[in-house]
Design a protein around this motif. Structure first.
Motif, PDB file in Angstrom:
ATOM      1  N   UNK A  39       0.951  -1.257  -0.009  1.00  0.00           N
ATOM      2  CA  UNK A  39      -0.122  -0.111  -0.161  1.00  0.00           C
ATOM      3  C   UNK A  39       0.951   1.202   0.018  1.00  0.00           C
ATOM      4  N   UNK A  40       0.339   2.500  -0.468  1.00  0.00           N
ATOM      5  CA  UNK A  40       0.932   3.599  -0.419  1.00  0.00           C
ATOM      6  C   UNK A  40       1.095   4.107   1.125  1.00  0.00           C
ATOM      7  N   UNK A  41       2.334   3.789   1.757  1.00  0.00           N
ATOM      8  CA  UNK A  41       2.751   4.007   3.140  1.00  0.00           C
ATOM      9  C   UNK A  41       2.256   5.533   3.754  1.00  0.00           C
ATOM     10  N   UNK A  42       3.073   6.238   3.024  1.00  0.00           N
ATOM     11  CA  UNK A  42       2.799   7.697   3.521  1.00  0.00           C
ATOM     12  C   UNK A  42       1.450   8.142   3.405  1.00  0.00           C
ATOM     13  N   UNK A  43       0.750   7.740   2.295  1.00  0.00           N
ATOM     14  CA  UNK A  43      -0.313   8.457   1.875  1.00  0.00           C
ATOM     15  C   UNK A  43      -1.569   8.222   2.951  1.00  0.00           C
ATOM     16  N   UNK A  44      -1.307   7.048   3.914  1.00  0.00           N
ATOM     17  CA  UNK A  44      -2.183   6.573   4.653  1.00  0.00           C
ATOM     18  C   UNK A  44      -2.088   7.087   5.860  1.00  0.00           C
ATOM     19  N   UNK A  45      -0.886   7.888   6.137  1.00  0.00           N
ATOM     20  CA  UNK A  45      -0.722   8.836   7.343  1.00  0.00           C
ATOM     21  C   UNK A  45      -0.451  10.080   7.227  1.00  0.00           C
ATOM     22  N   UNK A  46      -0.355  10.656   5.855  1.00  0.00           N
ATOM     23  CA  UNK A  46       0.147  11.942   5.466  1.00  0.00           C
ATOM     24  C   UNK A  46      -0.838  12.968   6.171  1.00  0.00           C
ATOM     25  N   UNK A  47      -0.225  13.859   7.205  1.00  0.00           N
ATOM     26  CA  UNK A  47      -1.188  14.923   7.555  1.00  0.00           C
ATOM     27  C   UNK A  47      -1.421  16.049   6.639  1.00  0.00           C
ATOM     28  N   UNK A 105      12.153  18.801   9.355  1.00  0.00           N
ATOM     29  CA  UNK A 105      12.713  17.415   9.800  1.00  0.00           C
ATOM     30  C   UNK A 105      11.983  16.071   9.479  1.00  0.00           C
ATOM     31  N   UNK A 106      10.739  16.098   9.509  1.00  0.00           N
ATOM     32  CA  UNK A 106      10.086  14.662   9.258  1.00  0.00           C
ATOM     33  C   UNK A 106       9.609  14.813   7.980  1.00  0.00           C
ATOM     34  N   UNK A 107       8.921  15.635   7.485  1.00  0.00           N
ATOM     35  CA  UNK A 107       8.152  15.502   6.195  1.00  0.00           C
ATOM     36  C   UNK A 107       8.960  14.863   5.112  1.00  0.00           C
ATOM     37  N   UNK A 108       8.542  13.630   4.466  1.00  0.00           N
ATOM     38  CA  UNK A 108       9.120  13.052   3.445  1.00  0.00           C
ATOM     39  C   UNK A 108       8.780  13.629   2.162  1.00  0.00           C
ATOM     40  N   UNK A 109       7.735  14.135   2.086  1.00  0.00           N
ATOM     41  CA  UNK A 109       7.284  14.989   1.074  1.00  0.00           C
ATOM     42  C   UNK A 109       8.298  16.005   0.531  1.00  0.00           C
ATOM     43  N   UNK A 110       8.301  16.897   1.648  1.00  0.00           N
ATOM     44  CA  UNK A 110       9.394  17.797   1.788  1.00  0.00           C
ATOM     45  C   UNK A 110      10.884  17.295   1.444  1.00  0.00           C
ATOM     46  N   UNK A 111      11.343  16.261   1.708  1.00  0.00           N
ATOM     47  CA  UNK A 111      12.409  15.688   1.547  1.00  0.00           C
ATOM     48  C   UNK A 111      12.546  15.295   0.130  1.00  0.00           C
ATOM     49  N   UNK A 112      11.418  14.743  -0.518  1.00  0.00           N
ATOM     50  CA  UNK A 112      11.446  14.485  -1.906  1.00  0.00           C
ATOM     51  C   UNK A 112      11.474  15.544  -2.505  1.00  0.00           C
ATOM     52  N   UNK A 113      10.905  16.865  -2.463  1.00  0.00           N
ATOM     53  CA  UNK A 113      10.988  17.996  -3.078  1.00  0.00           C
ATOM     54  C   UNK A 113      12.288  18.748  -2.702  1.00  0.00           C
ATOM     55  N   UNK A 114      12.964  18.365  -1.844  1.00  0.00           N
ATOM     56  CA  UNK A 114      14.343  18.853  -1.384  1.00  0.00           C
ATOM     57  C   UNK A 114      15.387  18.069  -2.559  1.00  0.00           C
ATOM     58  N   UNK A 115      15.117  17.049  -2.872  1.00  0.00           N
ATOM     59  CA  UNK A 115      15.985  16.342  -3.736  1.00  0.00           C
ATOM     60  C   UNK A 115      15.791  16.788  -5.082  1.00  0.00           C
ATOM     61  N   UNK A 116      14.530  17.079  -5.392  1.00  0.00           N
ATOM     62  CA  UNK A 116      14.247  17.864  -6.561  1.00  0.00           C
ATOM     63  C   UNK A 116      14.719  19.120  -6.788  1.00  0.00           C
ATOM     64  N   UNK A 117      14.657  19.868  -5.913  1.00  0.00           N
ATOM     65  CA  UNK A 117      15.264  21.151  -5.758  1.00  0.00           C
ATOM     66  C   UNK A 117      16.600  21.271  -5.807  1.00  0.00           C
ATOM     67  N   UNK A 118      17.458  20.442  -5.777  1.00  0.00           N
ATOM     68  CA  UNK A 118      18.843  20.565  -5.894  1.00  0.00           C
ATOM     69  C   UNK A 118      19.282  20.998  -7.448  1.00  0.00           C
ATOM     70  N   UNK A 119      18.145  20.779  -8.235  1.00  0.00           N
ATOM     71  CA  UNK A 119      18.682  21.076  -9.817  1.00  0.00           C
ATOM     72  C   UNK A 119      18.009  22.322 -10.187  1.00  0.00           C
ATOM     73  N   UNK A 120      16.946  22.868  -9.361  1.00  0.00           N
ATOM     74  CA  UNK A 120      16.117  23.780 -10.026  1.00  0.00           C
ATOM     75  C   UNK A 120      16.780  25.210 -10.029  1.00  0.00           C
ATOM     76  N   UNK A 121      15.905  26.152 -10.833  1.00  0.00           N
ATOM     77  CA  UNK A 121      16.759  27.277 -11.503  1.00  0.00           C
ATOM     78  C   UNK A 121      16.436  28.611 -10.687  1.00  0.00           C
ATOM     79  N   UNK A 122      15.304  28.648 -10.010  1.00  0.00           N
ATOM     80  CA  UNK A 122      15.342  29.757  -9.151  1.00  0.00           C
ATOM     81  C   UNK A 122      15.812  29.868  -7.875  1.00  0.00           C
TER      82      UNK A 122
END
Lengths: 262, 281
Positions: B143-151, B188-205
């Motif tokens: 199951x999509x683990x975070x989606x079931x607990x994501x605040x 510190x905790x949010x994995x969605x923020x972590x995911x976008x942090x990884x994307x953000x390493x490459x972004x332009x603005x």
């Protein structure tokens, strides 16, 4: 207290151990919670929903089906509903599925958790083959089984006369009346729940359950010998041999030794 | 120049975006608007263009779900968008939880929780561990683990489709950020923020720092929810290259000396400089 000097190596190992430990604790609690909230089986899904296990991994919980439903039948599970969070379901006693012929809730699904192919015949959407659940009659509380005339569910059924039929039998108590009992054909019933909504008893005496919950399974050991079609069911049958250990005690002992009985 | 508008322009714009998006989603469910339907997990723009949360899709992939074409297109669009504009723009400009944690953070400064000595330092790298863990659990449980607990989803869906006990999620995050850990959830905790942090390493603005203008007042570090990304302030003229920067632009607003501003990243040269600096840090 004496201050201990910790070597870098020990520090590294301790940090690793702490990290792994925390991840294990978090992971176990998280898994246990997810397992708990996804365990609900008495849940009616929208038409075209794929098998529950696959549904839970495929539904992205976007609510597009809920928004598409013109009757506000579909709900998204909220925290506190004790249902898999964010997934769509409906409660037929409150609002049943009115079986729209264009099934607006299904094509809008972005993930295929609601599978249009499963509600399509000859290239056209066909709500009549939907399989949301199956209606079950509680014959002890259904007043038609008491002999009181009521055909509310029969009249409410969108597949009138096929999904629910009325079976007539003699009422021996009065000697001159008939029982008119509603009988559900589980092959035809879509589980829309209009019957459950229409039922006149205080708590519905006909209600929709998920097919997996409501129906039994004959298995591969029995076959309708008179029905050539039924043979096909056994094409992929497998057999299993079981053995039971026979007791080595004398039969007389088993009769005399009555300890087991009490 | 310091005017009220200059000091709060990005904050106002962010709130307008956040609440505006919520309003469009809400209208789609309540009044049948076709502008933006669905929710942050997956949406339809004008009933035509699909958008999907790439992190949710990633979890589905690990959970063994069948990925439909629309879903992949939607996730592709969103990934490309944040890849170009700045990964965690999502966090500070779209995510509704941002308003809760910003409120907690504001209150923290006002009532002086920050002045209390904190007992334990918690690594901001935790979000990447949570991210990895969510994929492992998705794989093992199917199951999509975070989606079931994501605040985030609870709050967001709650506002559009009815809250239920979702207010508890709001309260938990608020209290956690207020009393337990500064920038606790988002930083510190949010994995969605972590995911976008990884994307953000490459972004332009990027937020760019001009050292010559800096008077070392450090107001930027006080308001920044990810203050570690501002390591160059007062030391070196550099763009903020860490993907953990949410591009919330609060630092730009509070700076009275024009030492911070948005710029487009000059890919090659800045990357090298920034990386050297981050390694030294």
């Amino acid at each position: 207290m004496k201050k201990q000097v910790i070597s870098d190596r020990r520090k590294f190992i301790l940090n690793m151990a702490r990290g792994v430990g925390l991840a294990a604790v978090g992971g176990l609690v998280w898994s246990a919670y997810v397992d708990e909230v996804t365990a609900s089986t008495l849940l009616l899904r929208p038409p075209g929903a794929i098998k529950e296990d696959d549904f839970l991994s495929t539904c992205i919980k976007c609510g597009l089906c809920v928004e598409a439903c013109p009757f506000d039948t579909l709900l998204l599970a909220k925290p506190g509903d004790n249902k898999p969070l964010g997934t769509p379901y409906f409660i037929p006693r409150d609002v049943p599925c009115y079986m729209c012929t264009d099934i607006p809730c299904v094509p809008v699904c972005p993930t295929g958790a609601l599978d249009a192919a499963s509600v399509t015949t000859d290239g056209k959407l066909d709500i009549n083959i939907a399989d949301m659940g199956v209606a079950v009659v509680d014959s002890k509380n259904c007043i038609a089984f008491w002999g009181i005339q009521c055909d509310a569910c029969y009249r409410a059924c969108p597949l009138l006369g096929t999904a629910i039929t009325i079976e007539y039998s003699k009422n021996e108590r009065t000697g001159k009346h008939a029982f008119m009992k509603p009988i559900v054909d589980s092959d035809v019933c879509t589980g829309c729940g209009l019957c459950e909504r229409a039922c006149v008893t205080e708590k519905a005496s006909i209600f929709v359950l998920p097919r997996e919950t409501a129906l039994g399974r004959a298995g591969d050991y029995y076959i309708k010998g008179w029905d050539k079609e039924d043979e096909k069911r056994l094409e992929n049958a497998t057999s299993k041999t079981t053995t039971t250990e026979i007791s080595k005690d004398s039969a007389v002992d088993s009769l005399n030794d009555s300890e087991d009985l009490y | 120049m310091k005017t009220l508008w200059n000091s709060y322009r990005y904050l106002v714009l962010r709130r307008v975006t956040q609440i505006g998006l919520l309003f469009l989603y809400f209208g789609a469910n309540a009044w049948g608007w076709k502008i933006l339907q669905g929710n942050l997990s997956s949406s339809l723009v004008f009933g035509l263009v699909p958008l999907s949360d790439p992190y949710a899709v990633l979890q589905m992939l690990f959970a063994g779900g069948v990925l439909a074409m629309n879903l992949l297109i939607g996730a592709g669009i969103i990934t490309a968008f944040y890849l170009v504009l700045g990964g965690r723009i999502f966090c500070s400009w779209v995510c509704p939880v941002n308003m809760i944690t910003d409120a907690a953070n504001y209150l923290r400064r006002k009532i002086g929780v920050d002045t209390l000595p904190s007992r334990q330092s918690v690594s901001r790298k935790m979000r990447y561990w949570v991210l990895a863990l969510s994929l492992i659990i998705s794989f093992m449980m199917g199951v999509t683990a975070f989606e079931f607990i994501s605040p985030i989803a609870m709050v967001h869906r709650g506002i559009i489709f009815g809250l239920g006990f979702g207010w508890a999620a709001i309260l938990i995050i608020f209290l956690f950020d207020l009393f337990v850990l500064k920038n606790g959830w988002c930083g510190h905790v949010c994995p969605l923020g972590g995911f976008y942090s990884l994307l953000g390493n490459f972004s332009l603005i990027r937020v760019h720092h001009t050292e010559e203008n800096c008077t070392l007042c450090m107001k930027c570090k006080v308001v920044c929810p990810e203050h570690q990304v501002l390591h160059m302030v007062g030391k070196q003229s550099l763009p903020v290259l860490s993907g953990e920067c949410t591009n919330c632009a609060r630092c730009i607003e509070v700076c009275d000396d024009d030492a911070l501003g948005f710029s487009i990243r000059k890919l090659a040269q800045n990357k090298k400089l920034g990386e050297e600096n981050e390694n030294n840090n």
